[in-house]
Design a protein around this motif. Structure first.
Motif, mmCIF file in Angstrom:
data_model
loop_
_atom_site.group_PDB
_atom_site.id
_atom_site.type_symbol
_atom_site.label_atom_id
_atom_site.label_comp_id
_atom_site.label_asym_id
_atom_site.label_seq_id
_atom_site.Cartn_x
_atom_site.Cartn_y
_atom_site.Cartn_z
ATOM 1 N N LYS A 98 0.605 -1.271 0.145
ATOM 2 C CA LYS A 98 -0.285 -0.343 0.083
ATOM 3 C C LYS A 98 0.736 1.360 -0.309
ATOM 4 O O LYS A 98 1.888 1.616 0.680
ATOM 5 C CB LYS A 98 -0.629 -0.154 1.247
ATOM 6 N N GLU A 99 0.442 2.619 -0.508
ATOM 7 C CA GLU A 99 0.900 3.579 -0.354
ATOM 8 C C GLU A 99 0.463 4.313 -0.714
ATOM 9 O O GLU A 99 -0.798 4.838 -0.322
ATOM 10 C CB GLU A 99 1.236 4.080 -1.781
ATOM 11 N N TYR A 100 0.697 4.977 1.435
ATOM 12 C CA TYR A 100 -0.170 6.150 1.985
ATOM 13 C C TYR A 100 0.139 7.197 1.062
ATOM 14 O O TYR A 100 1.956 7.618 1.251
ATOM 15 C CB TYR A 100 -0.159 5.734 3.464
ATOM 16 N N SER A 101 -0.769 8.027 0.928
ATOM 17 C CA SER A 101 0.049 10.179 1.193
ATOM 18 C C SER A 101 0.361 10.699 1.974
ATOM 19 O O SER A 101 -0.722 10.350 3.227
ATOM 20 C CB SER A 101 -1.277 10.687 -0.083
ATOM 21 N N ALA A 102 0.985 11.883 2.044
ATOM 22 C CA ALA A 102 0.239 13.173 3.414
ATOM 23 C C ALA A 102 -0.883 12.943 3.599
ATOM 24 O O ALA A 102 -1.280 13.444 4.927
ATOM 25 C CB ALA A 102 0.874 14.293 3.083
ATOM 26 N N ASP A 103 -2.138 13.709 3.051
ATOM 27 C CA ASP A 103 -3.376 13.424 2.957
ATOM 28 C C ASP A 103 -3.526 12.436 4.695
ATOM 29 O O ASP A 103 -4.449 11.895 4.832
ATOM 30 C CB ASP A 103 -4.191 13.546 1.748
#
Length: 149
Positions: A39-44
């Protein structure tokens, strides 16, 4: 910037299992996956996770956070409900502390180093030994009432 689940958990000061739990509840959206299937999580996502954690740490039930939506703001009504729940809990803990203090005073005046009193008739006969214990005092303030004996 993109982070894995483990990295996001470390940044937010939580665990991977908490993040998975938040996914199941709908508190945190499932992010896209990299080619490596991670999974690739963002700053949001990090901001959302920190928001949920901050609310949960202040006693807002997760079910109410779900109802607010991912970046929802608390209404004054929800805050008053949470505050009222905290007040009830504070009162419960203050009563528990008072009961413990009473039992400690009781032990000081009735127990010897070789014998610790058990709930029952011995306590009933020795009530007059507790400092401040007067005839007609509150019957809920006896060791047997506090301990359920």
């Amino acid at each position: 910037m993109a982070w894995s689940t483990r990295e996001l958990a470390e940044l937010a000061g939580t665990t991977v299992n908490t993040i998975r739990h938040y996914h199941r509840l709908g508190l945190l959206e499932q992010p896209p996956r990299r080619a490596s299937r991670f999974k690739e999580y963002s700053a949001d996502d990090l901001v959302c996770l920190l928001h949920v954690r901050r609310l949960a740490e202040r006693g807002v039930p997760l079910s109410q956070i779900v109802a607010l939506g991912p970046h929802g703001a608390l209404t004054p009504e929800v805050l008053r409900q949470v505050d009222a729940g905290h007040l009830v809990e504070i009162e419960r803990l203050q009563k528990a502390r008072s009961d413990i203090a009473f039992l400690l005073r009781w032990e000081t005046h009735t127990a010897s180093p070789t014998h610790v009193a058990e709930p029952g008739d011995g306590w009933k006969r020795a009530r007059h030994m507790v400092p401040g214990r007067q005839h007609g005092s509150d019957p809920s303030r006896t060791p047997e009432a506090i301990l359920g004996g």
